[in-house]
Design a protein around this motif. Structure first.
Motif, PDB file in Angstrom:
ATOM      1  N   GLU A  25     -12.917 -27.381  30.739  1.00 22.61           N
ATOM      2  CA  GLU A  25     -13.808 -27.611  29.604  1.00 22.61           C
ATOM      3  C   GLU A  25     -14.866 -26.520  29.510  1.00 22.61           C
ATOM      4  O   GLU A  25     -15.184 -26.036  28.412  1.00 22.61           O
ATOM      5  CB  GLU A  25     -14.477 -28.984  29.748  1.00 22.61           C
ATOM      6  N   ARG A  26     -15.418 -26.126  30.650  1.00 20.21           N
ATOM      7  CA  ARG A  26     -16.473 -25.123  30.666  1.00 20.21           C
ATOM      8  C   ARG A  26     -15.959 -23.776  30.175  1.00 20.21           C
ATOM      9  O   ARG A  26     -16.585 -23.129  29.334  1.00 20.21           O
ATOM     10  CB  ARG A  26     -17.021 -24.988  32.083  1.00 20.21           C
ATOM     11  N   LEU A  27     -14.819 -23.337  30.702  1.00 20.64           N
ATOM     12  CA  LEU A  27     -14.289 -22.041  30.308  1.00 20.64           C
ATOM     13  C   LEU A  27     -13.845 -22.038  28.853  1.00 20.64           C
ATOM     14  O   LEU A  27     -13.993 -21.036  28.154  1.00 20.64           O
ATOM     15  CB  LEU A  27     -13.127 -21.655  31.217  1.00 20.64           C
ATOM     16  N   SER A  28     -13.288 -23.152  28.391  1.00 22.60           N
ATOM     17  CA  SER A  28     -12.887 -23.248  26.985  1.00 22.60           C
ATOM     18  C   SER A  28     -14.094 -23.094  26.074  1.00 22.60           C
ATOM     19  O   SER A  28     -14.039 -22.398  25.052  1.00 22.60           O
ATOM     20  CB  SER A  28     -12.206 -24.594  26.718  1.00 22.60           C
ATOM     21  N   SER A  29     -15.190 -23.745  26.438  1.00 23.67           N
ATOM     22  CA  SER A  29     -16.420 -23.641  25.644  1.00 23.67           C
ATOM     23  C   SER A  29     -16.995 -22.231  25.707  1.00 23.67           C
ATOM     24  O   SER A  29     -17.401 -21.668  24.683  1.00 23.67           O
ATOM     25  CB  SER A  29     -17.442 -24.655  26.157  1.00 23.67           C
ATOM     26  N   ASP A  30     -17.007 -21.638  26.900  1.00 27.45           N
ATOM     27  CA  ASP A  30     -17.549 -20.289  27.052  1.00 27.45           C
ATOM     28  C   ASP A  30     -16.763 -19.273  26.237  1.00 27.45           C
ATOM     29  O   ASP A  30     -17.342 -18.306  25.715  1.00 27.45           O
ATOM     30  CB  ASP A  30     -17.524 -19.871  28.526  1.00 27.45           C
ATOM     31  N   ALA A  31     -15.451 -19.473  26.128  1.00 27.40           N
ATOM     32  CA  ALA A  31     -14.605 -18.510  25.421  1.00 27.40           C
ATOM     33  C   ALA A  31     -15.040 -18.343  23.970  1.00 27.40           C
ATOM     34  O   ALA A  31     -14.955 -17.250  23.410  1.00 27.40           O
ATOM     35  CB  ALA A  31     -13.139 -18.950  25.491  1.00 27.40           C
TER      36      ALA A  31
ATOM     37  N   GLU B 180     -24.728 -15.443  31.435  1.00 27.34           N
ATOM     38  CA  GLU B 180     -25.071 -16.480  32.418  1.00 27.34           C
ATOM     39  C   GLU B 180     -23.901 -17.442  32.637  1.00 27.34           C
ATOM     40  O   GLU B 180     -23.700 -17.932  33.755  1.00 27.34           O
ATOM     41  CB  GLU B 180     -26.318 -17.244  31.964  1.00 27.34           C
ATOM     42  N   SER B 181     -23.133 -17.694  31.584  1.00 31.62           N
ATOM     43  CA  SER B 181     -21.974 -18.570  31.756  1.00 31.62           C
ATOM     44  C   SER B 181     -20.930 -17.902  32.650  1.00 31.62           C
ATOM     45  O   SER B 181     -20.278 -18.576  33.459  1.00 31.62           O
ATOM     46  CB  SER B 181     -21.370 -18.937  30.394  1.00 31.62           C
ATOM     47  N   LEU B 182     -20.782 -16.579  32.540  1.00 38.28           N
ATOM     48  CA  LEU B 182     -19.863 -15.865  33.424  1.00 38.28           C
ATOM     49  C   LEU B 182     -20.328 -15.941  34.869  1.00 38.28           C
ATOM     50  O   LEU B 182     -19.519 -16.158  35.781  1.00 38.28           O
ATOM     51  CB  LEU B 182     -19.753 -14.395  33.012  1.00 38.28           C
ATOM     52  N   MET B 183     -21.621 -15.737  35.090  1.00 39.49           N
ATOM     53  CA  MET B 183     -22.145 -15.800  36.451  1.00 39.49           C
ATOM     54  C   MET B 183     -21.970 -17.205  37.029  1.00 39.49           C
ATOM     55  O   MET B 183     -21.606 -17.368  38.203  1.00 39.49           O
ATOM     56  CB  MET B 183     -23.621 -15.400  36.461  1.00 39.49           C
ATOM     57  N   LYS B 184     -22.208 -18.213  36.226  1.00 34.10           N
ATOM     58  CA  LYS B 184     -22.020 -19.587  36.694  1.00 34.10           C
ATOM     59  C   LYS B 184     -20.572 -19.820  37.093  1.00 34.10           C
ATOM     60  O   LYS B 184     -20.294 -20.388  38.162  1.00 34.10           O
ATOM     61  CB  LYS B 184     -22.435 -20.572  35.595  1.00 34.10           C
ATOM     62  N   ALA B 185     -19.634 -19.386  36.260  1.00 32.28           N
ATOM     63  CA  ALA B 185     -18.220 -19.554  36.579  1.00 32.28           C
ATOM     64  C   ALA B 185     -17.865 -18.805  37.859  1.00 32.28           C
ATOM     65  O   ALA B 185     -17.141 -19.327  38.717  1.00 32.28           O
ATOM     66  CB  ALA B 185     -17.353 -19.054  35.415  1.00 32.28           C
ATOM     67  N   TYR B 186     -18.389 -17.600  38.007  1.00 27.71           N
ATOM     68  CA  TYR B 186     -18.103 -16.784  39.187  1.00 27.71           C
ATOM     69  C   TYR B 186     -18.594 -17.459  40.456  1.00 27.71           C
ATOM     70  O   TYR B 186     -17.862 -17.576  41.448  1.00 27.71           O
ATOM     71  CB  TYR B 186     -18.768 -15.421  39.015  1.00 27.71           C
TER      72      TYR B 186
ATOM     73  N   ARG C 250      -7.310 -17.813  28.733  1.00 30.76           N
ATOM     74  CA  ARG C 250      -6.213 -17.814  29.699  1.00 30.76           C
ATOM     75  C   ARG C 250      -6.647 -18.460  31.019  1.00 30.76           C
ATOM     76  O   ARG C 250      -5.906 -19.246  31.616  1.00 30.76           O
ATOM     77  CB  ARG C 250      -5.752 -16.377  29.951  1.00 30.76           C
ATOM     78  N   LEU C 251      -7.854 -18.146  31.464  1.00 29.00           N
ATOM     79  CA  LEU C 251      -8.361 -18.747  32.693  1.00 29.00           C
ATOM     80  C   LEU C 251      -8.548 -20.249  32.521  1.00 29.00           C
ATOM     81  O   LEU C 251      -8.312 -21.019  33.454  1.00 29.00           O
ATOM     82  CB  LEU C 251      -9.681 -18.090  33.095  1.00 29.00           C
ATOM     83  N   ALA C 252      -8.979 -20.663  31.339  1.00 31.83           N
ATOM     84  CA  ALA C 252      -9.145 -22.095  31.070  1.00 31.83           C
ATOM     85  C   ALA C 252      -7.803 -22.816  31.163  1.00 31.83           C
ATOM     86  O   ALA C 252      -7.707 -23.926  31.718  1.00 31.83           O
ATOM     87  CB  ALA C 252      -9.770 -22.304  29.690  1.00 31.83           C
ATOM     88  N   VAL C 253      -6.754 -22.202  30.630  1.00 31.19           N
ATOM     89  CA  VAL C 253      -5.419 -22.798  30.704  1.00 31.19           C
ATOM     90  C   VAL C 253      -4.992 -22.973  32.161  1.00 31.19           C
ATOM     91  O   VAL C 253      -4.411 -23.998  32.536  1.00 31.19           O
ATOM     92  CB  VAL C 253      -4.404 -21.929  29.939  1.00 31.19           C
ATOM     93  N   THR C 254      -5.300 -21.986  32.995  1.00 31.90           N
ATOM     94  CA  THR C 254      -4.965 -22.081  34.413  1.00 31.90           C
ATOM     95  C   THR C 254      -5.661 -23.266  35.063  1.00 31.90           C
ATOM     96  O   THR C 254      -5.064 -24.000  35.864  1.00 31.90           O
ATOM     97  CB  THR C 254      -5.349 -20.784  35.150  1.00 31.90           C
ATOM     98  N   GLU C 255      -6.944 -23.469  34.715  1.00 35.68           N
ATOM     99  CA  GLU C 255      -7.680 -24.604  35.266  1.00 35.68           C
ATOM    100  C   GLU C 255      -7.034 -25.924  34.829  1.00 35.68           C
ATOM    101  O   GLU C 255      -6.952 -26.873  35.616  1.00 35.68           O
ATOM    102  CB  GLU C 255      -9.143 -24.558  34.824  1.00 35.68           C
TER     103      GLU C 255
ATOM    104  N   LYS D 285     -11.027  -9.648  23.170  1.00 26.32           N
ATOM    105  CA  LYS D 285     -10.352  -9.514  24.462  1.00 26.32           C
ATOM    106  C   LYS D 285     -10.962 -10.462  25.491  1.00 26.32           C
ATOM    107  O   LYS D 285     -10.239 -11.127  26.246  1.00 26.32           O
ATOM    108  CB  LYS D 285     -10.440  -8.072  24.949  1.00 26.32           C
ATOM    109  N   ASP D 286     -12.300 -10.514  25.535  1.00 25.83           N
ATOM    110  CA  ASP D 286     -12.962 -11.441  26.454  1.00 25.83           C
ATOM    111  C   ASP D 286     -12.591 -12.882  26.133  1.00 25.83           C
ATOM    112  O   ASP D 286     -12.367 -13.704  27.034  1.00 25.83           O
ATOM    113  CB  ASP D 286     -14.480 -11.286  26.363  1.00 25.83           C
ATOM    114  N   ARG D 287     -12.523 -13.182  24.860  1.00 21.33           N
ATOM    115  CA  ARG D 287     -12.182 -14.542  24.441  1.00 21.33           C
ATOM    116  C   ARG D 287     -10.788 -14.922  24.919  1.00 21.33           C
ATOM    117  O   ARG D 287     -10.559 -16.040  25.425  1.00 21.33           O
ATOM    118  CB  ARG D 287     -12.266 -14.646  22.924  1.00 21.33           C
ATOM    119  N   MET D 288      -9.844 -13.993  24.786  1.00 21.20           N
ATOM    120  CA  MET D 288      -8.474 -14.260  25.230  1.00 21.20           C
ATOM    121  C   MET D 288      -8.412 -14.446  26.744  1.00 21.20           C
ATOM    122  O   MET D 288      -7.694 -15.327  27.239  1.00 21.20           O
ATOM    123  CB  MET D 288      -7.552 -13.121  24.795  1.00 21.20           C
ATOM    124  N   GLU D 289      -9.145 -13.618  27.482  1.00 22.35           N
ATOM    125  CA  GLU D 289      -9.121 -13.709  28.939  1.00 22.35           C
ATOM    126  C   GLU D 289      -9.685 -15.043  29.428  1.00 22.35           C
ATOM    127  O   GLU D 289      -9.115 -15.687  30.317  1.00 22.35           O
ATOM    128  CB  GLU D 289      -9.904 -12.550  29.560  1.00 22.35           C
TER     129      GLU D 289
END
Length: 219
Positions: free
Chosen positions: A27-33, A95-101, A47-52, A40-44
């Motif tokens: 949910e978090r990565l989908s929202s961040d996208a 900040e959302s990227l750092m949180k995910a990381y 893709r990570l959200a789908v993996t989760e 390109k960032d949106r697609m990446e």
């Protein structure tokens, strides 16, 4: 011969925790996208959200195989994980990227710690350990997040101090939640006794510091 030290009663609780963690990560990565600065960032991130979500489906299937309802198994962990996300709500896309990381790396470290020692390893069956290991493999995700953060910091040096401060906030809240989980009777024993859990928290902190240093940020 069945190992008498196996405690299969702990596995459904672990699966419930993992399932809700993976669901909220999706949910978090989908929202961040949606707020990505480039397509390109949106697609990446999508893709990570789908993996989760694929991870969530793996754990959900394990719960169903055990004759358990996924929503009931996840319920005990909803308040704690939701509270963590509420207390670490990012102010922007970086900040959302750092949180995910930070959170994904810490979660991977926790998964890796399951069954590290001989006593702890016998608390999970083979199928449970295989599932944890399969879900844990987040190297590609963590690598992309690190590379994207590094590029953003290189492009705008003003981001560095802000993201370093934000990273400290996120890891502080995450470690507080991890400590509460390790104190729970339903999943805590999987990580060993009191001393082992204290050592694990210290290890989590050290690894986080190394990851931040690799980005040129103070922890």
């Amino acid at each position: 011969m069945v190992d008498s030290s196996l405690d299969r009663s702990l596995e459904p609780a672990l699966y419930g925790l993992m399932a809700y963690r993976e669901l909220t990560a999706f949910e978090r990565l989908s929202s961040d996208a949606r707020f990505s600065p480039t397509l390109k960032d949106r697609m990446e991130l999508a893709r990570l959200a789908v993996t989760e979500y694929e991870h969530f489906e793996l754990v959900r299937a394990a719960l169903l195989d055990a004759g358990l309802e996924p929503d009931a198994a996840m319920e005990p962990y909803v308040d704690g994980i939701d509270r963590l996300h509420e207390r670490t709500r990012p102010g922007d896309w970086h900040e959302s990227l750092m949180k995910a990381y930070v959170m994904d790396a810490l979660t991977s470290d926790l998964y890796a710690a399951l069954g590290t020692g001989p006593e702890e390893r016998r608390l999970l069956g083979d199928s449970a350990r295989a599932l944890v290991e399969r879900v844990r493999r987040m190297d590609e995700q963590t690598t992309w997040l690190a590379q994207r953060l590094q590029r953003a910091i290189d492009d705008d040096e003003r981001l560095a101090p802000r993201l370093a401060l934000w990273g400290r906030r996120v890891v502080g809240e995450s470690l507080t939640q991890a400590r509460r989980l390790l104190d729970r009777d339903d999943v805590g024993p999987l990580f060993g006794g009191t001393d082992a859990r204290a050592a694990l928290l210290a290890t989590l902190t050290q690894r986080h510091s190394r990851r931040m240093s690799a980005l040129g940020l103070t922890s």
